[in-house]
Scaffold this active site. Structure first.
Site, mmCIF file in Angstrom:
data_model
loop_
_atom_site.group_PDB
_atom_site.id
_atom_site.type_symbol
_atom_site.label_atom_id
_atom_site.label_comp_id
_atom_site.label_asym_id
_atom_site.label_seq_id
_atom_site.Cartn_x
_atom_site.Cartn_y
_atom_site.Cartn_z
ATOM 1 N N GLY A 104 5.898 -11.249 8.241
ATOM 2 C CA GLY A 104 5.119 -11.518 9.445
ATOM 3 C C GLY A 104 3.831 -12.241 9.082
ATOM 4 O O GLY A 104 3.552 -13.314 9.569
ATOM 5 N N GLY A 122 8.123 -5.527 4.656
ATOM 6 C CA GLY A 122 8.366 -5.904 3.270
ATOM 7 C C GLY A 122 7.217 -5.398 2.413
ATOM 8 O O GLY A 122 7.105 -5.684 1.236
ATOM 9 N N ARG A 171 -6.477 4.211 -4.292
ATOM 10 C CA ARG A 171 -5.311 4.822 -4.919
ATOM 11 C C ARG A 171 -4.079 3.939 -4.767
ATOM 12 O O ARG A 171 -3.836 3.364 -3.700
ATOM 13 C CB ARG A 171 -5.018 6.177 -4.278
ATOM 14 C CG ARG A 171 -3.919 6.955 -4.983
ATOM 15 C CD ARG A 171 -3.377 8.079 -4.137
ATOM 16 N NE ARG A 171 -4.337 9.161 -3.900
ATOM 17 C CZ ARG A 171 -4.577 10.156 -4.768
ATOM 18 N NH1 ARG A 171 -3.942 10.212 -5.907
ATOM 19 N NH2 ARG A 171 -5.443 11.088 -4.458
ATOM 20 N N ILE A 172 -3.312 3.858 -5.843
ATOM 21 C CA ILE A 172 -2.049 3.129 -5.787
ATOM 22 C C ILE A 172 -0.960 4.125 -5.421
ATOM 23 O O ILE A 172 -0.798 5.168 -6.067
ATOM 24 C CB ILE A 172 -1.735 2.470 -7.149
ATOM 25 C CG1 ILE A 172 -2.852 1.485 -7.538
ATOM 26 C CG2 ILE A 172 -0.377 1.765 -7.104
ATOM 27 C CD1 ILE A 172 -3.090 0.370 -6.551
ATOM 28 N N LEU A 173 -0.208 3.819 -4.381
ATOM 29 C CA LEU A 173 0.807 4.759 -3.899
ATOM 30 C C LEU A 173 2.147 4.541 -4.576
ATOM 31 O O LEU A 173 2.968 5.459 -4.646
ATOM 32 C CB LEU A 173 0.941 4.618 -2.380
ATOM 33 C CG LEU A 173 -0.356 4.946 -1.629
ATOM 34 C CD1 LEU A 173 -0.250 4.545 -0.168
ATOM 35 C CD2 LEU A 173 -0.690 6.427 -1.758
ATOM 36 N N ASN A 174 2.372 3.323 -5.039
ATOM 37 C CA ASN A 174 3.618 3.019 -5.753
ATOM 38 C C ASN A 174 3.339 1.793 -6.614
ATOM 39 O O ASN A 174 3.110 0.706 -6.095
ATOM 40 C CB ASN A 174 4.735 2.736 -4.746
ATOM 41 C CG ASN A 174 6.056 2.385 -5.425
ATOM 42 O OD1 ASN A 174 6.097 1.634 -6.391
ATOM 43 N ND2 ASN A 174 7.150 2.936 -4.915
ATOM 44 N N GLY A 205 -5.275 -0.029 1.069
ATOM 45 C CA GLY A 205 -4.389 -1.088 1.561
ATOM 46 C C GLY A 205 -4.501 -2.310 0.679
ATOM 47 O O GLY A 205 -5.536 -2.560 0.071
ATOM 48 N N GLU A 236 -3.422 -7.917 1.799
ATOM 49 C CA GLU A 236 -4.117 -9.176 2.006
ATOM 50 C C GLU A 236 -5.030 -9.607 0.879
ATOM 51 O O GLU A 236 -5.265 -10.796 0.670
ATOM 52 C CB GLU A 236 -4.873 -9.099 3.342
ATOM 53 C CG GLU A 236 -3.858 -9.172 4.454
ATOM 54 C CD GLU A 236 -4.320 -8.713 5.811
ATOM 55 O OE1 GLU A 236 -4.728 -9.561 6.586
ATOM 56 O OE2 GLU A 236 -4.254 -7.498 6.088
#
Ligand code: FES
Ligand code: FES
Lengths: 691, 198
Positions: free
Chosen positions: A234, A462, A578-581, A652, A655
Site C-alpha cells: 500500500g 506485508g 524494541r524489535i518484535l521479530n 514501528g 517508514e
C-alpha cells in the site's frame, strides 16, 4: 520463544503457494466486471457522454456516468473515515485532472467491460491545465498536517542568527512527483445482500473504508463489512478511501450483481494518490565548531484543486538537531493533477533529504567530517517541544553504522576514491520518523484445544502484522507462539486503526498485549476464555517526544564515461525501539532502503506541461528498483525497548528506512564526482556533462 | 513472447539514456480507437493443459492467458501487476519456459504446451523446495509479486545454474518487488541453486 525471535513470516506459506487471496482474486457467484472510463483531458468539463455504443454490446449491464450516478451522502462528517480525494466520483461534470473517473462500465466479462469502456463517447469543453507548481498562482499556506504537526513554525530569530553565522549556506532542493505503485493495483470486489454491503477491498484501513461506505450509502456501520486479509502493498496509497471503492459498491447496487473493479496500472496513476513534488529552500548557519546556529526550511509543494493533503517536508527539521533559531514554512500550489496522499514517510522522505544534503554541504564548507558534524549537533531532548525523548540511541546508530561501513577510511576529498575505473563515493545521513500510536482494540480467545486466536480489524500489508501480533500475544500469554494465530483484515473484528504512519505495532500491538494479559489472568482464575482490550496513547506518551532514529551509510560507484550510478553497498543502523521479530524487521528496513534508492535514482512522474496529462503511467516509464539495482543492505538493529512508549516499547519501522537515504546517495554522488545534484531523481543527465 | 529478463532491463536502459524526451503522450485515445475499429469477435473454443489438467472452454480471442487463468479458470495465484509485460507478476511456465501470461493470448500457439502456474508447483509432500526457501529467507513481504518471482526463478534454474548472485539478480531483473525483498529472493534462489534442486 520470546519477543524478537526471528520466526518465519506467518503468511509466508500461503503466499508462496499462491493461495493468499487479494481483493481482485474474489469470484463471488454471478460476478460482473467493471472498467473505468477515464478523462483524457486534465482540466475542463464534460459536455456530453454518449453511452449508447457501449450499451449496445450484448453483455454490457450498465454504464454509470454523472448523468445517472445515484446521489450519495454528503461530503461532511465521514464518521472516522477519510477520502483520498475529497470529492465524490461522478457527482458533477467537472474534470480536474487527467485520468479522472468520468464513467464506469459494468459487463459480463472483463474483456467486454474494457472493450465497452473504450466505446463511451465523451465530448469535453477543455479548460486550462496547470500541472506544474510554477504555473499555479492559486496558493495557500497550510496551518498543520492533519492536526498532528504545525507546518508554519518559528523559534528564535532566524534572520539575525543567520547573518551572525560564520558559516552560512542556502540551497534549493527538489523532489519529483512519485507514485506508490504497490505491486497489487488498487482493486475492489463489492456485493450486496439485501441492505448489507460486503466489500473486498485492497485497503490499509478496513474500518475507515467501512465507515466511509456506510456514510455514503446511508447504512448503519454494522451493515457494511470490509474484508481485506491480504494487501499487495500500500505504502500510503491504500490508506484513504479512493473513488473506485465507492464506485464498485454503487455499481453492484445498480446492477444487483457482485462487481469486481480492478484498476489497470495506468489508472492507478491518476486517482490513488502520489507524493507531491517539492521545491525546498534550506538555509543553514553554523559556528566554527560546526554547531548549528540557524535553520530555515521552506517548502513549496502541490495539491489538487479539491485536495487537502500536502507533503509536509519540514516536519522533522525543528526536531532533528539542536539549534536555537529555526523557521519552518510550507506553501502549497493547487495544480490540475489527482490528489496527493501520504506516501512512505510523508514529509520525512522529501524533507530529511533536503536537510541532510544541506548538512553535507555545510560539512564541506567547514571542512568537517559529515558524521562529526551530525554528532556535534546531536539533540539530547526535543529542541522543538523541550520534552525529553522517550528513548534515543542515535549516537549508537552513528557509531555502529560507521564501524560496520568502515567510515573512518573515507578520504574526504571528492573524486579521491576509485575502484576498477569507477569513481567511488561514500555518503552518510541521519534518518528519523516519529512514533505514532492511535486508539485500537483487539481480542484474544482461548480455543478448546489449547490454542489461541488473536483478532483485530487491522491489516497486514506485508509488514508482518500476522507474525508480530501472534508473537506479542504468545509472550503475554506465556505460551509458545505456535499456539497462537491471528485473524485480521475484517471490519467485523474489534476496531483497529489504519495501517499507516508505522503505527501498527504500537497501536494494535499494545491492544493485543493488554488483551492477552487480561485473558491470562482470567484463565488462571477460571474465568471466561475471551478478553478484549482497547489501547490508546495515555499520559506517559504525552510527557515524551517519541521518534525513531537511524543512520545510513552508502557506497556508490559512478562510471566516469557513462555517468551511470550504481549503489554498491548500504549499511543502515536503526533505533526503532524494541524489535518484535528480527527477521521481518530487517525486511522492513531493507524495503525502506530500496525505496530510498528508487527515490534517489529513478522515480519521477512526468506531466506534459502543454496538456497537463501524465506521461509516465506504466512501469516501463516510471522506474522502480529491480533486483540488479539493489546491493547487499546490512541492517543493524539497536533493539533498545522504549521505556516510555506503550507497554511494548516498539516504535514501528515501516517508514524510517526511506528517510535520509536519498540524501546519502546524493552526498555519495558528490563525493564520487564532485558534482552537487540538488534535484531528485539523480539520473545520467544530472551529472553527465559535469564529469 | 518476451523472456521476462530482457524486457524490463532493456526498457530501463532505453529510457535512462533517452531521458523523458522520447516519451510520447499516453495513448488512451489511440487505444480506444484501435479497440473500436475491431468488430466484436466471436468466442472460440480453447484447450489448455494447466498444471497437468486439460481444460476446455469458450473464450474471446482477445483474452490473454493471464485473464484466462485468473477469471475463466479461477486460478488467481498468478497475479496481474501491470498487464503490459513490465513487472513479472504474471510469470508462468509454458513448455517449461518462463513467459509473461499478460503478453500472450489464451488462444495462441501455446495450446497443447503444458502450462505450469504457482498452484501446480507444490509436490505431493506439500511444498516445492523453492517455495520453502522463499519462506525461510523472508523473500517476500506483501506476497503479491511472489508467485511470479517463484515461477520466474524456477524458469531461471531450468535455464542453467546461475554462476553467482549477480547472475541471479540479472536473471530475475524482470520481476519487480515493490516491497524490496530482493536480498531474500536472491538468497532463496541461491540456496536451491547450490543444492542442485531442479
Ligand atoms: S502483469 Fe504481466 S508482466 Fe506485469
Ligand atoms: S513481496 Fe510485495 S511486491 Fe514483492
Amino acid at each position: 520463544m520470546s519477543l524478537g525471535d526471528p520466526i518465519p513470516r506467518r503468511d509466508g506459506p500461503l503466499k508462496v503457494a499462491g493461495r493468499a487471496t487479494y481483493a481482485a482474486d474474489q469470484h463471488p457467484q454471478g460476478i460482473a466486471y467493471a472498467a473505468p472510463v477515464l478523462s483524457t483531458i486534465a482540466s475542463g468539463e464534460v459536455l456530453s457522454i454518449d453511452t449508447r455504443p457501449a450499451m449496445q454490446r450484448a453483455g454490457v449491464l450498465t454504464v454509470l456516468t454523472p448523468d445517472n450516478m445515484p446521489a450519495l451522502g454528503q461530503l461532511t462528517d465521514l464518521k472516522g473515515g477519510t477520502l483520498g480525494e475529497p470529492r465524490l466520483p461522478l457527482s458533477d461534470r467537472l474534470v480536474e485532472y487527467d485520468g479522472q473517473l468520468v464513467g464506469l462500465v459494468v459487463a459480463e466479462s472483463l474483456e467486454l467491460a474494457n472493450e465497452a469502456a473504450a466505446l463511451v463517447q465523451i465530448v469535453y469543453a477543455p479548460g486550462t491545465p496547470r500541472s506544474e507548481i510554477e504555473r499555479s498562482s492559486d496558493r495557500f499556506r497550510p496551518k498543520d498536517f492533519y492536526g498532528i504537526a504545525e507546518l508554519q513554525t518559528q523559534r528564535g530569530d532566524v534572520d539575525e542568527a543567520l547573518s551572525a553565522s560564520p558559516f552560512r549556506l542556502q540551497h534549493s532542493y527538489e523532489t519529483s512527483v512519485e507514485h506508490h505503485n504497490p505491486m497489487e493495483p488498487h482493486a475492489t470486489t463489492a456485493l450486496w445482500e439485501g441492505d448489507r454491503l460486503i466489500v473486498y477491498d485492497s485497503t490499509q484501513g478496513v474500518i475507515s473504508t467501512r465507515n466511509v461506505l456506510a456514510h455514503f450509502f446511508g447504512l448503519p456501520a454494522g451493515n457494511v463489512r470490509v474484508i481485506c486479509p491480504y494487501v499487495g502493498g500500500g505504502f500510503g496509497s491504500k490508506g484513504y478511501v479512493w473513488p473506485r471503492t465507492i464506485l464498485a459498491a454503487a455499481a453492484a447496487k445498480a446492477t444487483g450483481r457482485p462487481v469486481k473493479l480492478a484498476l489497470s496500472r495506468q489508472a492507478t496513476f491518476s486517482n490513488n494518490g502520489h507524493r507531491g513534488r517539492t521545491i525546498q529552500t534550506v538555509s543553514l548557519g553554523a559556528d566554527q565548531l560546526g554547531r548549528l546556529i540557524a535553520i530555515r526550511h521552506h517548502t513549496l509543494t502541490q495539491t489538487s484543486l479539491a485536495g487537502v493533503h500536502v507533503e509536509p517536508s519540514g516536519i522533522a527539521t525543528g526536531m532533528l538537531y539542536a539549534c536555537d533559531n529555526v523557521a519552518v514554512s510550507h506553501e502549497v500550489a493547487r495544480v490540475t493533477t489527482g490528489s496527493p496522499t501520504a506516501m512512505r514517510a510523508p514529509g520525512e522522505a522529501s524533507g530529511v533529504y533536503a536537510l541532510e544534503c544541506a548538512m553535507d554541504e555545510l560539512a564541506e564548507a567547514i571542512g568537517m567530517d559529515p558524521l562529526e558534524l551530525r554528532r556535534r549537533n546531536h539533540a539530547v531532548s526535543d529542541p522543538e517541544t523541550g520534552k525529553p525523548f522517550s528513548s534515543k540511541h542515535l549516537l549508537a546508530c552513528y557509531e555502529r553504522g560507521a564501524q560496520a561501513f568502515g567510515w573512518s577510511r573515507r578520504d574526504p576529498r571528492p573524486r579521491s576514491m576509485t575502484a576498477n575505473g569507477m569513481l567511488i563515493g561514500w555518503g552518510m545521513a541521519s534518518a528519523t520518523y516519529p512514533a505514532n500510536m492511535r486508539p485500537s482494540s483487539a481480542r484474544v480467545e482461548a480455543e478448546p484445544d489449547g490454542r489461541f486466536v488473536v483478532t483485530a480489524a487491522t491489516q497486514d500489508l506485508g509488514t508482518g502484522a500476522y507474525t508480530i501480533l501472534a508473537q506479542i500475544a504468545a509472550a503475554a500469554l506465556g505460551v509458545p507462539v505456535e499456539k497462537v494465530r491471528c485473524e485480521l483484515g475484517d471490519s467485523a473484528l474489534p476496531e483497529a486503526t489504519l495501517s499507516g504512519g508505522s503505527s501498527t505495532s504500537a497501536s494494535v500491538g499494545s491492544a493485543v498485549h493488554e488483551a492477552a494479559l487480561k485473558l491470562r489472568t482470567q484463565l488462571s482464575a477460571g474465568g471466561a476464555p475471551m478478553a478484549e482490550a482497547h489501547h490508546e496513547p495515555g499520559e506517559l506518551e504525552k510527557q515524551y517526544s517519541a521518534h525513531s532514529f537511524g543512520a545510513h551509510f552508502v557506497e556508490v560507484a559512478v562510471d566516469p564515461e557513462l555517468a551511470v550510478i550504481r549503489v554498491r553497498r548500504v549499511v543502515s543502523a536503526m533505533d526503532v525501539g524494541r524489535i518484535l521479530n528480527h527477521r521481518t524487521a530487517q525486511s522492513q528496513i531493507r524495503g525502506g532502503v530500496v525505496w530510498g534508492i528508487g527515490m534517489a535514482l529513478m522515480e519521477r512522474t512526468g506531466f506534459d506541461p502543454a496538456t497537463g496529462r501524465l506521461v509516465t503511467r506504466n512501469l516501463a516509464d516510471y522506474l522502480v528498483p529491480v533486483n540488479p539495482d539493489v546491493p547487499e543492505i546490512q541492517v543493524i538493529l539497536i533493539d533498545e525497548p522504549d521505556p516510555h512508549f506503550g507497554p511494548i516499547g516498539a516504535r514501528g519501522m515501516g517508514e524510517i528506512g526511506i528517510t535520509g537515504l536519498p540524501a546519502v546517495i546524493a552526498n555519495a554522488v558528490w563525493h564520487a564526482t564532485g558534482v552537487r545534484v540538488r534535484r531528485l531523481p539523480i539520473v545520467i543527465e544530472s551529472i553527465l556533462h559535469q564529469l | 513472447m518476451t523472456p521476462p529478463d530482457l524486457s524490463r532491463r532493456d526498457l530501463i536502459y532505453l529510457t535512462a539514456s533517452g531521458g523523458l524526451l522520447g516519451l510520447g503522450a499516453p495513448g488512451s485515445n489511440a487505444e480506444a480507437e484501435s479497440q473500436q475499429a475491431q468488430a466484436r469477435p466471436e468466442k472460440r473454443s480453447v484447450e489448455l493443459t494447466v498444471n497437468g489438467e486439460r481444460r476446455e472452454f469458450q473464450i474471446a480471442p482477445s483474452v490473454t492467458l493471464l485473464d484466462a487463468l485468473r477469471e475463466h479458470l479461477e486460478l488467481t495465484g498468478t497475479k496481474k501487476g501491470c498487464d503490459h509485460g513490465q513487472c513479472g507478476s504474471c510469470t508462468v511456465l509454458v513448455g517449461g519456459r518462463r513467459v509473461l501470461a499478460c503478453l500472450i493470448l489464451a488462444i495462441s500457439e501455446h495450446q497443447g504446451e503444458p502450462i505450469e502456474t504457482i498452484e501446480g508447483l507444490a509436490r505431493d509432500d506439500g511444498v516445492h523446495p523453492l517455495q520453502a526457501a522463499f519462506v525461510a529467507h523472508d523473500a517476500l513481504q506483501c506476497g503479491y509479486c511472489t508467485p511470479g518471482q517463484i515461477m520466474s526463478a524456477i524458469g531461471l534454474l531450468r535455464e542453467g545454474r546461475p554462476a553467482d548472485d549477480d547472475a541471479i539478480r540479472e536473471g530475475m531483473a524482470g520481476n519487480i518487488c515493490r516491497c524490496g525483498a530482493y536480498e531474500g529472493i536472491v538468497a532463496a534462489i541461491r540456496s536451491i541453486s547450490a543444492g542442485g534442486v531442479e
